[in-house]
Design an enzyme around this catalytic site. Sequence first.
Site, PDB file in Angstrom:
ATOM      1  N   ASP B  30       0.841  -1.200   0.000  1.00  0.00           N
ATOM      2  CA  ASP B  30       0.000   0.000   0.000  1.00  0.00           C
ATOM      3  C   ASP B  30       0.874   1.248   0.000  1.00  0.00           C
ATOM      4  O   ASP B  30       2.022   1.206  -0.465  1.00  0.00           O
ATOM      5  CB  ASP B  30      -0.956  -0.052   1.209  1.00  0.00           C
ATOM      6  CG  ASP B  30      -2.309   0.562   0.906  1.00  0.00           C
ATOM      7  OD1 ASP B  30      -2.329   1.751   0.556  1.00  0.00           O
ATOM      8  OD2 ASP B  30      -3.327  -0.119   1.016  1.00  0.00           O
ATOM      9  N   HIS B  93      -3.964   6.143   2.863  1.00  0.00           N
ATOM     10  CA  HIS B  93      -4.629   4.904   2.419  1.00  0.00           C
ATOM     11  C   HIS B  93      -4.059   3.656   3.099  1.00  0.00           C
ATOM     12  O   HIS B  93      -4.807   2.799   3.584  1.00  0.00           O
ATOM     13  CB  HIS B  93      -4.453   4.830   0.896  1.00  0.00           C
ATOM     14  CG  HIS B  93      -5.231   3.784   0.199  1.00  0.00           C
ATOM     15  ND1 HIS B  93      -4.814   2.472   0.131  1.00  0.00           N
ATOM     16  CD2 HIS B  93      -6.397   3.836  -0.500  1.00  0.00           C
ATOM     17  CE1 HIS B  93      -5.683   1.764  -0.576  1.00  0.00           C
ATOM     18  NE2 HIS B  93      -6.654   2.578  -0.971  1.00  0.00           N
ATOM     19  N   SER B 421     -10.919  -0.790  -1.928  1.00  0.00           N
ATOM     20  CA  SER B 421      -9.718  -0.756  -1.073  1.00  0.00           C
ATOM     21  C   SER B 421     -10.085  -0.968   0.385  1.00  0.00           C
ATOM     22  O   SER B 421      -9.271  -1.459   1.163  1.00  0.00           O
ATOM     23  CB  SER B 421      -9.032   0.609  -1.182  1.00  0.00           C
ATOM     24  OG  SER B 421      -8.164   0.662  -2.260  1.00  0.00           O
TER      25      SER B 421
END
Lengths: 89, 628
Positions: B30, B93, B421
Amino acid sequence: QSYGEERKVYIVYMGGHTSEGVSSSSLSSHLGMLKKVLPSGVSATDKLVYNYGRSFKGFAARLTDDEVKKFSEMGEVVSVLPNTKLKLH
Amino acid sequence: TTRSWDFIGLTQNRTLRLPTESDVIVGVLDTGIWPESESFSDSGMSPPPSKWKGKCQTGGTNFTCNNKLIGARYYNSENDPSEIKSPRDVEGHGTHTSSTAAGRPVGDASYFGLAEGIARGAVPEARIAMYKVCWLSGCWSADILAAFDDAIADGVDIISVSLGSDFPSQYFEDPIAIGSYHAMKKGILTSNSAGNGGPFPISVSNYAPWSLTVAASSIDRKFVSNVVLGNGNTYIGISINNFNMGNSVYPLIYGGQAVNVSAGSTELISSYCIDGSMNTEKIEGNLVLCNYGDGDETIYNAKGLGMIMSVDDNLQDVAFSFMFPVTIITTDDAREILAYIKSTSNPVAVIKVSDEWSDPLAPTVVSFSSRGPNPITPDILKPDLTAPGVDIIASWSPMASPTGYEEDKRSVNFNIISGTSMSCPHVTGAAAYVKSFHPNWSPAAIKSALMTTAIPMDPRKNEDAEFAYGSGHINPVQAVDPGLVYDASAQDYITFLCAQGYNTTTLRQVTGDNSTCNGIGLGKAWNLNYPSFALSVPDGGYATGSFYRTVTNVGPPNSTYNAIVFSPANLTISVVPSTLTFSQVGEKKSFVVKVNGGRLFQQPIMSACITWFDGKHSVRSPLVVYTT
C-alpha cells in the site's frame, strides 16, 4: 536519444525457482543476462533496478526497446512487462 | 473501524479467539503506514514469531517498527521525488487499510465526532508488515512485484492488495497475479480489491483464481446531511459533513444564476459549477445549488459558504467528505430547491451536520464496486465475495489531507473513506482470523471457507447479482467452521492454466518444476476445484456443462451432507451423488454438477446455488449461467 533508445523500467519475469531452491547466484545470473544484452560500456549494475530472487526469478531494469525485444525472445523469460502504473482502489 | 466488524458479526468481546492470532502476519502492499498511530501500538505484545524474516527499513528517517508493526519496506523504481524515501504514509490509504485488517482497539475514535466508537481491526493481536509500493504518483508494477518477492520470503501469512490496473491482462502479464501466484505456492493467500469500475460489466480487476477478489458493500450506518430551506422544507442529503453552520440560514443561489458572461459561459454550463464558468463575486458568501460534477472546488475557491449538489438517485449510495459544508441530493429534490430559489426574492438555506442513520437495506453492493464477469476466464466467477467498503472509518496519516484536496490542511488520526480498497482489508482480516484457527490450511481452503459461509445477498437490491457480490457477504465467525472446503493445490492451478492455453514450456518456467500439460486439452475452467460455479455461453449457444468438484471434510469426523439445489425454472441442475458421507477429518469426496439450460439468447445472468448441508454446516456455492 532517438526514438526507441530511451531507457525505461521493464520487468523481466522468469518464473519460479526450481526444486533446488533459491539460487544464491540469482543476482549474478541476472546481471550476466543484462551484460549480454546491454551495449558494451553500459553498466549492468547501473541499469538493474530490482533483482527478484527471493521468491521467484526475474529482475527489473532500465532497457531500450531493442533490449526488451532481445529479452522477450529468450527461452528462459516468461514475459517482459513495462513498468505500468496501477491505482489505489 | 468502529462499526463494520460488529456489522459482520466479529464483535470485540467474541469468545472465539486463539492465542495463535499473534503468530499471524498480515502483509500489506500500500502507501506505507503511520507507525505512531494508536492502531499500531504494541502494548503487551510479545516479539515477532520466529518465522519472521523481514526487516524495518527506516530510510534514514525517524520511522520505527515495534512488536505490532514488525516490518516495513519501501519500493521506488521511478525515483518519485514527491515524498521522502521511507515507508511512512503521507497519503493515508495504507494506514487505513492496515488498521482495518489488523489494527488494535482505539477508544473514542471519530472523524470530527462522526462514526465515534472503538476503532479496531479483525485481528488486533496479529502482526503487520507494510510494503510501500504506492507513492503520490501511483503504484508502479516493478515495485509491486518487488514487494511480493520480499513479502513471500519474509514469512507473511496473508497479503492484502487494495490496488489494481484499469485494464485486464493475462495472468502472467499482471504483476499482482504473478506475485499472488507465487504467494499461493508458498501457502499465502492474497486478498485483492475488485476495483471501483462499477456498475459497468466486466470491470472487475484482480481476477486470478488463486486470489480472493473482494467487492464493496454498505454497512448499516449511513451519513445523512440534510438541507433545510427558508420555507421550512427539509431535503435528505448524503455526505460526511462535520461543519456546523449553527441555527442560522444563509443566502442560497443556483449555479446557473452566477454565469461568467465574459468567459462565454451559459446558464447550463455554470449550473454544473465548472471552474471558470462562474461569476465568483456572486458565489462569495452564498450556498450554491449545483448539478453533479467537480464544482466543490470552484465554490470553495470562490469563498462560497457551501454547496448543495444534485446527483442521480443510484449514485447516492456513498458519502464523501469535503473541505466545507457540502451535501448531495437527488435530482428531483434539486428541482424543488431550484423552484424555491426562483419563487422568492430572498432564498436561504442551511446544510446540517451529518446524522448517522441506520440503513435497513444494508448490505447492498455499492454502485462503484466493479462487476463481473471475469474478463480473462469467463467460467471463473468474479468477484468472489463482498465486504464492507462504504463509509469506513479507520486510522489515517496525520500528514495526509482527509479529503484528498491539497488545500485541505486539516490533520486527522481517523478518516471515513469508501472503496473496494476498504472492503479488501476486511477480507484480509477475516482470512487472518481463519488462519489463526487453522494455521495449516492452504490459501484455497481459507478462501473456500470464506466463500461458502458468506451470507447470501438479495438480488432484488443488486441487479447484477453474483457479478456484483460473488458468493455473498463475508461472515468471518462462521468461516472458522465451514464444515467442508473446496481445496486446491498449486498443481490444480497448473491444470487450470493448461486448459486456458498455457503451454508446458511456459508453465515449467512459471512453476520451476516439471509440470506438464500433456493430456490436458484446451477447455473450460469447470474442473478447477473452485468454490463457485460459472457457465458462460456464447449468445445463441446451449447452456450445458459438467463441473467436477472435490470437497474435504474439515468438520466433525462422522458427517453426512446432502446437496440442496436452488435453481430457476429454466435451468436443470443435478448433483451426483447427492449425498456425501464422511468418516474422518480430512477425507475427500468428489461429485459432479450437471447443468442444462437449453439455448440461451442475450441472457445477462441466471442465478442458482448448490448447498451441502449436514444439519449444522451450510456449504453454499453460487452457480451462474450467462451469455457472453
